[in-house]
Design a protein around this motif. Structure first.
Motif, mmCIF file in Angstrom:
data_model
loop_
_atom_site.group_PDB
_atom_site.id
_atom_site.type_symbol
_atom_site.label_atom_id
_atom_site.label_comp_id
_atom_site.label_asym_id
_atom_site.label_seq_id
_atom_site.Cartn_x
_atom_site.Cartn_y
_atom_site.Cartn_z
ATOM 1 N N THR A 73 0.827 -1.209 0.000
ATOM 2 C CA THR A 73 0.000 0.000 0.000
ATOM 3 C C THR A 73 0.861 1.258 0.000
ATOM 4 O O THR A 73 0.572 2.229 -0.715
ATOM 5 N N THR A 74 1.929 1.265 0.797
ATOM 6 C CA THR A 74 2.832 2.416 0.836
ATOM 7 C C THR A 74 3.499 2.632 -0.515
ATOM 8 O O THR A 74 3.606 3.772 -1.000
ATOM 9 N N THR A 75 3.928 1.554 -1.143
ATOM 10 C CA THR A 75 4.543 1.666 -2.466
ATOM 11 C C THR A 75 3.552 2.214 -3.488
ATOM 12 O O THR A 75 3.890 3.092 -4.300
ATOM 13 N N HIS A 76 2.327 1.714 -3.452
ATOM 14 C CA HIS A 76 1.295 2.198 -4.374
ATOM 15 C C HIS A 76 1.019 3.677 -4.152
ATOM 16 O O HIS A 76 0.864 4.450 -5.102
ATOM 17 N N HIS A 77 0.971 4.085 -2.895
ATOM 18 C CA HIS A 77 0.714 5.493 -2.575
ATOM 19 C C HIS A 77 1.818 6.388 -3.151
ATOM 20 O O HIS A 77 1.531 7.460 -3.700
ATOM 21 N N LEU A 78 3.055 5.950 -3.040
ATOM 22 C CA LEU A 78 4.170 6.744 -3.581
ATOM 23 C C LEU A 78 4.153 6.744 -5.107
ATOM 24 O O LEU A 78 4.538 7.739 -5.736
ATOM 25 N N MET A 79 3.717 5.659 -5.718
ATOM 26 C CA MET A 79 3.613 5.628 -7.183
ATOM 27 C C MET A 79 2.563 6.612 -7.690
ATOM 28 O O MET A 79 2.718 7.200 -8.767
ATOM 29 N N VAL A 80 1.519 6.807 -6.899
ATOM 30 C CA VAL A 80 0.431 7.685 -7.328
ATOM 31 C C VAL A 80 0.711 9.141 -6.987
ATOM 32 O O VAL A 80 0.560 10.038 -7.811
ATOM 33 N N TYR A 81 1.132 9.384 -5.748
ATOM 34 C CA TYR A 81 1.239 10.759 -5.256
ATOM 35 C C TYR A 81 2.686 11.265 -5.120
ATOM 36 O O TYR A 81 2.883 12.458 -4.895
ATOM 37 N N GLY A 82 3.644 10.365 -5.220
ATOM 38 C CA GLY A 82 5.028 10.782 -5.091
ATOM 39 C C GLY A 82 5.581 11.363 -6.379
ATOM 40 O O GLY A 82 4.888 11.465 -7.404
ATOM 41 N N ASN A 83 6.839 11.766 -6.300
ATOM 42 C CA ASN A 83 7.506 12.286 -7.487
ATOM 43 C C ASN A 83 7.610 11.196 -8.554
ATOM 44 O O ASN A 83 7.733 10.015 -8.246
ATOM 45 N N GLU A 84 7.574 11.620 -9.816
ATOM 46 C CA GLU A 84 7.546 10.654 -10.910
ATOM 47 C C GLU A 84 8.813 9.824 -10.985
ATOM 48 O O GLU A 84 8.794 8.710 -11.520
ATOM 49 N N ARG A 85 9.907 10.334 -10.437
ATOM 50 C CA ARG A 85 11.149 9.557 -10.520
ATOM 51 C C ARG A 85 11.077 8.284 -9.674
ATOM 52 O O ARG A 85 11.870 7.361 -9.898
ATOM 53 N N PHE A 86 10.120 8.208 -8.738
ATOM 54 C CA PHE A 86 9.956 6.976 -7.976
ATOM 55 C C PHE A 86 9.409 5.861 -8.865
ATOM 56 O O PHE A 86 9.961 4.757 -8.896
ATOM 57 N N ILE A 87 8.351 6.151 -9.604
ATOM 58 C CA ILE A 87 7.804 5.119 -10.494
ATOM 59 C C ILE A 87 8.749 4.861 -11.671
ATOM 60 O O ILE A 87 8.786 3.762 -12.230
ATOM 61 N N GLN A 88 9.530 5.861 -12.045
ATOM 62 C CA GLN A 88 10.523 5.644 -13.098
ATOM 63 C C GLN A 88 11.553 4.608 -12.663
ATOM 64 O O GLN A 88 11.946 3.741 -13.450
#
Length: 488
Positions: free
Chosen positions: A80-95
């Motif tokens: 859940t924490t990872t998903h939250h960062l993928m959605v609301y965090g900086n784009e370089r995290f999902i990159q």
């Protein structure tokens, strides 16, 4: 099992000792408490993704490490924490997640600690698959479907035919994995899975909105496509109708668990006549005999279908805007609360400063009479005398005279002369005369400092301390040196 476990506290303490703040917050966000990750921890991690000096791979690896835990609570909260960062965090995290070859390897995860562990393990495996697919989709198209610009000039509406036919299947795969979570209202029994479901619900709305706009663009170009492209486009449209039914069921579950009806978009399906028109057009391109249909009828059918899908898109957009407005209002309320708290702290500090001991002592000192540094210390107050002696510039410190003792020089030992003495006189007749005893001399010397003598007093046979010539003359007279006769 509720509350932070001893293991959670020890792990957080270890990271506090090593100075790794990110690892500590990740551990606090993924504790054994059966509740979703706390907002303050998620906000901190989001801020970390926006800081350029934060090591994103280290943050991701810490989350991956937490998924190796045997407890379903820790693993679920890590996802859940990872998903939250993928959605609301900086784009370089999902990159970074998209650049990795492997992400979550939880296809065989199973928590055998209890019945709830068995049930939640199923959703953990499904949830991890969706996060993996979300990262793969980003790798393939270099953007997140849930964050793309929408509308008539959006990404999916302005895409050319070749790219559109390659992009829509990627959305379909991601949508399929999301809907495979397949949870019903009776299974949303704790805060951990509820937090994951809310993130999936928001992703489903945004993902389907992008999917819907891609289909609108496809239909507008369908009658101008080549035969192979038309065949692919028809297959995509048929799958879209199936997924629309599944997303409707997903939204019903959201409504059952208490999500506001205004946050759930309305789905408008295209008329069934559109599918017939698309099939007939493909058959005509393949050389098959079909019903004669005029261009006007096809245009009318296509227009009504596009209008229905556009209404669905508008409904999704309104829900998205409502969510943004709610987030904005929440942020404003938060700022207002912080401002009020800051004002209270300032007022409290002001009151504390006004009534502080320092100011009280200062006012007491200022109200006290000034100290005269050049005055003679009072002999009546020994306490103030000791303090004032340190500040007095005159050599006024007095010591009591010791009693005289006899010695081989005639029975008299001179005692130290007092520093404050202004007119000391000694009777030399008493000293050198035959009629004077030692006891009388002792009493005379002991009482000498207490006699009130003026500096200019001219008493016979006395020494005057301020007149050296007179003193010497008196001394010579007493000794009888001037007339050559010794005095008895």
């Amino acid at each position: 099992m509720s509350g932070q476990s001893i293991t959670d506290r020890i792990t957080a303490a270890q990271h506090s000792v090593t100075g790794s703040a990110i690892s500590k917050i990740v551990c606090k966000a993924t504790t054994h408490e059966i509740m979703g990750p706390k907002k303050k921890h998620l906000d901190y991690l989001i801020q970390c993704t926006n800081e350029m000096n934060v090591n994103i791979p280290q943050l991701a690896d810490t989350l991956f490490e937490r998924t190796t835990n045997t407890s379903w609570v820790v693993v679920f909260k890590s996802l859940t924490t990872t998903h939250h960062l993928m959605v609301y965090g900086n784009e370089r995290f999902i990159q970074y997640l998209a650049s990795r070859n492997t992400l979550f390897n939880l296809s065989n995860f199973l928590d055998k600690s209890g019945l709830q562990g068995y049930d939640m393990s199923t959703f953990i495996r499904r949830y991890s698959r969706y996060l993996n697919e979300k990262a793969v989709s980003y790798r393939q198209v270099a953007f997140d479907f849930t964050k793309v610009k929408r509308g008539s000039d959006g990404v999916m509406r302005t895409m050319n035919t070749e790219k559109l036919l390659k992009t829509i299947p990627i959305i379909q795969n991601q949508m399929d994995v999301l809907l495979d979570f397949n949870v019903n209202a009776n299974e949303l029994t704790n805060g951990v899975i509820n937090a994951a479901f809310m993130l999936l619900f928001k992703d489903a709305i945004r993902l389907f909105a992008a999917y819907n706009e891609g289909i609108i663009n496809l239909l507008e170009k369908y009658f101008d496509m080549k035969k192979v492209q038309c065949k692919e486009g028809l297959d995509i449209y048929k799958k879209f109708l199936t997924r629309m039914t599944r997303i409707s069921e997903f939204l019903k579950v959201a409504e059952q668990v208490g999500i506001d009806r205004g946050d759930i978009p309305d789905l408008s399906q295209a008329p069934s006549s559109l599918l017939d028109a698309l099939e007939q057009h493909l058959a005509s391109l393949e050389g098959k005999k079909v019903k004669d249909s005029t261009a006007a009828s096809r245009a009318s059918t296509l227009s009504s279908a596009v209008s229905s899908l556009a209404n669905t898109g508008i409904s999704f957009t309104k829900v998205d805007e409502r969510e943004k407005q709610a987030a904005l209002e929440e942020e404003q309320a938060r700022l207002k609360a912080l401002k009020e708290q800051r004002l209270k702290e300032l007022q409290k500090n002001t009151v504390t400063t006004d009534s502080s001991p320092v100011s009280t002592v200062s006012s007491t000192i200022n109200s006290a009479p000034a100290i005269d540094l050049f005055s003679t210390p009072s002999s009546t107050n020994s306490t103030s005398k000791a303090a004032n002696d340190l500040l007095d510039l005159q050599p006024a410190f007095q010591q009591p005279l010791p009693l005289a003792t006899t010695n081989t020089w005639g029975g008299f030992t001179a005692s130290p002369t007092p520093q404050n003495c202004q007119g000391l006189s000694i009777d030399f007749d008493s000293v050198f005369g035959s009629n004077t005893n030692v006891n009388n001399l002792d009493s005379a010397v002991a009482s000498a400092p207490n006699e009130d003598m003026t500096p200019n007093s001219q008493q016979p046979n006395k020494l005057v301390s301020n007149d050296l010539d007179s003193s010497l003359a008196n001394l010579v007279g007493n000794l009888g040196i001037g007339n050559g006769t010794a005095k008895k």
